[in-house]
Enzyme design. Structure first.
Site, PDB file in Angstrom:
ATOM      1  N   LEU A 166      42.600  34.980  28.206  1.00 14.61           N
ATOM      2  CA  LEU A 166      41.701  36.178  28.721  1.00 14.61           C
ATOM      3  C   LEU A 166      40.963  35.761  29.937  1.00 14.61           C
ATOM      4  CD1 LEU A 166      40.877  38.333  25.293  1.00 14.61           C
ATOM      5  CD2 LEU A 166      42.627  38.491  27.004  1.00 14.61           C
ATOM      6  N   HIS A 167      41.439  35.299  30.974  1.00 14.56           N
ATOM      7  CA  HIS A 167      40.590  34.647  32.047  1.00 14.56           C
ATOM      8  C   HIS A 167      39.587  35.736  32.498  1.00 14.56           C
ATOM      9  CE1 HIS A 167      43.359  31.371  32.167  1.00 14.56           C
ATOM     10  NE2 HIS A 167      44.465  32.310  32.484  1.00 14.56           N
ATOM     11  N   ASP A 168      39.975  36.924  33.020  1.00 14.25           N
ATOM     12  CA  ASP A 168      39.343  37.804  33.646  1.00 14.25           C
ATOM     13  C   ASP A 168      38.110  38.537  32.979  1.00 14.25           C
ATOM     14  OD1 ASP A 168      40.463  37.200  36.221  1.00 14.25           O
ATOM     15  OD2 ASP A 168      41.945  38.554  36.397  1.00 14.25           O
TER      16      ASP A 168
END
Length: 341
Positions: free
Chosen positions: A252-254
């Protein structure tokens, strides 16, 4: 003014995005927090061409029942950027599950201003009030800095999802630093600009915030339109990860960058120093010019003001909060997140 659940607004966030799957989930996560206003959204080419990005913004904001100002931004990087593959976000940037769920991708009503113009004007009109969250290539921010070199001093904070953390020895195996690699000249402009507070959250950290299939199942089971949409696109992300469907989970980078903006205490480690944009084979990375033990990098680099670089996060707490925000608390997030650290 009130937030999504009627609380007083305490955060006003301008989101610059290339609207892939995890970008969309970052918007859902912001909207699920009381006291948070998505003040504006700007599009930039990255995960998909800019037109697809703008349509994805329209899809997500419509689902959320929001109508923030939307400004279309750069259709490509500044001159000289390398060619970088689009990545694993499907043919529409949202994993292509939308037709199966009956969700349209309308082109939203857009501002007469460009993304860069809107970013500059909002900072000028509301100095010290807004937070800027950059989730894609940094082209729009670089263009805005050409108009107002002091732009970042007018935002309460600027959080960038990009970079690769502290400088380490050659041979580090890291995820591709796509947002930086797609426009290294823009990243260099951002790294060297004056600022009030610039936070960089790199792929060395975001790759550790992995939502397991159990977490995706919990979203689907929650049954709300937002949670089911998130489950659909994250499920597509899972299947697209290696082309086999056997990927263990989705990073869940962003959403993690959005989490750090809203709750800086999620960062359990930070380092302060200049950031430089460096070649990494045919592509580029943004690195803190400090080693993990605090020593300066052993080579010359372009002078830059200090950036606060996140080096570690409380992933378990973030993942629980992510599920709660997207389900309105309808899950038992401590049991369902499937956190990995």
């Amino acid at each position: 003014m009130t937030g999504p659940r009627g609380a007083d607004v305490t955060r006003h966030v301008v989101v610059d995005t290339d609207a892939g799957i995890d970008d969309a989930c970052a918007l859902l996560y912001l909207a699920g927090h009381p006291g948070v206003e998505i003040t504006a959204v700007t599009s930039v080419a990255g995960n998909r061409p800019e037109r697809d990005v703008a349509r994805n913004i329209g899809c997500v904001t419509r689902l959320l029942g929001l109508a923030p100002p939307v400004a279309r931004g750069a259709a490509g990087p500044l001159p000289g950027a390398p060619s970088v593959p689009r990545g694993t976000h499907g043919t529409d940037g949202l994993g292509a599950p939308l037709a199966r769920h009956g969700l349209p991708r309308p082109m939203p009503a857009v501002s007469g201003e460009s993304a860069a113009e809107l970013i500059v004007r909002l900072a000028r009109d509301r100095p010290g009030e807004l937070d800027l969250l950059a989730l894609g290539p940094l082209t729009n921010l670089a263009l805005a800095l050409r108009t107002d070199p002091a732009l970042f001093t007018k935002y309460r904070s600027v959080v960038v999802m990009g970079g690769s953390g502290p400088y380490d020895l050659p041979g580090d195996r890291l995820a591709r630093d796509s947002n930086i690699a797609r426009d290294p000249a823009a990243a260099r402009a951002v790294a060297t600009a004056p600022r009030a507070d610039l936070v960089m959250l790199g792929v060395d950290v975001t790759a550790t915030a992995v939502l397991q299939p159990e977490g995706i199942a919990a979203l689907d089971a929650a049954g709300t339109p937002v949670a089911r949409f998130a489950a659909a696109i994250l499920g597509a992300y899972l299947r697209l990860g290696d082309g086999t469907g056997r990927r263990g989970g989705v990073p869940l980078h962003d959403p993690l960058a959005a989490g750090i903006l809203l709750d800086p205490s999620l960062a359990t480690g930070t380092a302060l120093g200049p950031v430089a944009v460096l070649p990494d084979g045919p592509l580029w990375r943004a690195r803190l010019m400090r080693a993990r033990d605090g020593r300066p990098a052993p080579f010359p680099h372009e002078p830059a003001p200090d950036t606060r670089v996140v080096t570690a996060v409380d992933t378990a707490r973030f993942l629980r909060g992510f599920l709660t925000a997207l389900t309105g608390g309808a899950t038992a997030p401590g049991d369902a997140s499937g956190a990995t650290t």
